[in-house]
Design a protein around this motif. Structure first.
Motif: not given
Length: 448
Positions: A355-361, A366-371, A400-402, A410-416
């Motif tokens: 699950t973590s790897v799926k969300l990370w990939f 989002d990370e690359n588009s923001v960069r 972002s993938i939605s 996004t990376r914030r989804i882990f905390l959510t």
């Protein structure tokens, strides 16, 4: 004319010849701007089978069809226009067998729950088979749209098969990720079978069953919900075993599929960012117009991906969330045998990592588009022009993938997710305490 590397321009070179069928539209249509066409030389090192996404992921999809997933014919064709979805094919038969079997087991489990009662543990069986059957149906829907989707994808990634972008060997990334995830899933299922067989063996010893047919004993105890409603048959047991393997596979494969799609998009953003990073001192309006065109093309690709894959992402995240909560609850329960404990540890760890790897990939998009926006912000004011300003505005929000607009990865989804799991875990624990002892079958109920 266009730059090839920093500070150097050259005339277009010869176009690489190829026997591969291309989309009907010009391969250069995405480089058109205000009536002027800028040509770049195709990169000589580009290998279609290693670089094109639909060919890279076909290496995985062709084997997934054996489990009834993605019933599409001619999936390895070099032209995405050759993909075919047939309602009468061996692959759609396998999908139908898996869907019917999943609905059958879910219905039998619900009948049993209606008879014995519901608790926090036994409700997991109909939820698992119901959700995995839904995933199977969504993959059938996706297979119907795959041809048009891959034609669209091929047009958007065509711009990255030219210098100075170069090759990235996307196929190696896809195959490497698939081998890691599917090998771990295979180990998890083998350990599950061993764990279940050991439980059946221990029950036969404890209850002193007179076992004359081990297969019947295993099938009756493993699919107790079904065989409480219908009489036992060897062929039915074989069918239920295939259904279980197929639906267990699709649970893992859905996460893998989302990883692969996100990887295909993130790699293109990475190529774009690498090129922008090497041209931060470039004040050419033509260059930044090209970068803006490429970035907008990737945004459109992500939006199309969200429309096609969004329902699959919602079902996958909901399934993973529920079973993360359930397995956290299971961690509080004592295991009767050591093998049960080892299987639970491996299964729970694999679920968390997958699950973590799926969300990370997925969050990499989002990370690359923001960069891209961060890189544009580094450019000094004397190099600014109209096209660069448009690119800065377009990239300011990222993409972002939605899950159909309900949430973005996004990376914030882990905390959510961590907060949501904690909330639902408290509710599940309260339900578990209030329903303890409800819904349990009488022990030693097997009759040979």
């Amino acid at each position: 004319m266009i730059e090839v590397g920093f500070g150097f321009r050259m005339v277009p070179g010869p176009v690489r010849s190829s026997n591969t069928t291309r989309p009907t539209r010009s391969r250069w249509h995405w480089l058109r701007k205000r009536g002027n066409v800028t040509f770049v030389r195709p990169a000589a090192e580009i290998d279609d089978r290693k670089e094109r996404f639909y060919l890279a992921i076909a290496s995985v999809l062709r084997w997934a069809r054996l489990f009834g997933v993605f019933p599409l014919s001619n999936i390895t064709a070099t032209d995405p226009g050759a993909f075919r979805f047939h309602y009468f094919s061996p692959y759609i038969v396998l999908s139908a067998l898996s869907i019917v079997g999943g609905l059958f087991i879910m219905a039998a489990a619900l009948v049993r729950l209606n008879r014995v009662g519901i608790n926090a543990m036994n409700i997991a069986e109909p939820i698992f088979f119901g959700m995995c059957t839904l995933l199977q149906l969504l993959f059938v829907r996706l297979a119907q749209a795959w041809r048009g989707f891959m034609v669209y994808w091929a047009e958007r990634e065509e711009m990255f098969f030219a210098r100075p972008y170069g090759a990235i060997n996307l196929r190696r990334k896809v195959i490497g990720l698939a081998v890691c995830i599917l090998t771990s899933a295979l180990v998890e299922h083998v350990v599950y079978v061993i764990n279940q067989a050991y439980n059946v063996y221990q029950e036969s010893l404890t209850c002193q069953y007179n076992v004359t047919n081990p297969l019947k004993l295993y099938g009756t105890l493993t699919f107790g919900s079904v065989y409480q409603s219908v009489p036992y048959h060897h062929l039915l047991t074989m069918y239920l075993l295939y259904t279980t393997i197929s639906l267990t596979f699709i649970w893992t494969f859905t996460d893998l599929f989302i990883m692969l799609v996100a990887t295909g998009i993130a790699c293109r953003f990475g190529q774009l960012n690498k090129r922008i990073d090497s041209n931060l001192q470039n004040g050419s309006e033509a260059f930044w117009g090209e970068m803006r065109t490429h970035f907008v093309g990737l945004i459109e690709l992500v939006e199309r991906t969200n429309r096609i894959v969004g329902p699959l992402l919602i079902a996958s995240c909901a399934n993973d969330m529920y079973f993360l909560c359930l397995q956290t609850l299971n961690a509080l329960e004592d295991k009767p045998y050591d093998i049960n404990d080892w299987y639970f540890r491996y299964s729970f760890t694999f679920l968390i990592l997958r699950t973590s790897v799926k969300l990370w990939f997925a969050a990499d998009v989002d990370e690359n588009s923001v960069r891209t926006h961060k890189l544009v912000q580094k450019i000094r004011s004397e190099h600014y022009n109209d096209e660069l300003e448009i690119l800065r505005i377009c990239s300011s929000g990222g993409v972002s993938i939605s899950g159909m607009g309900f949430f973005t990865i996004t990376r914030r989804i882990f905390l959510t997710m961590a907060g949501s799991i904690l909330t639902y875990e408290l509710v599940l624990m309260r339900f578990h305490r209030s329903s303890k002892g409800v819904g349990e079958d009488l022990p030693c109920g097997y009759i040979d």
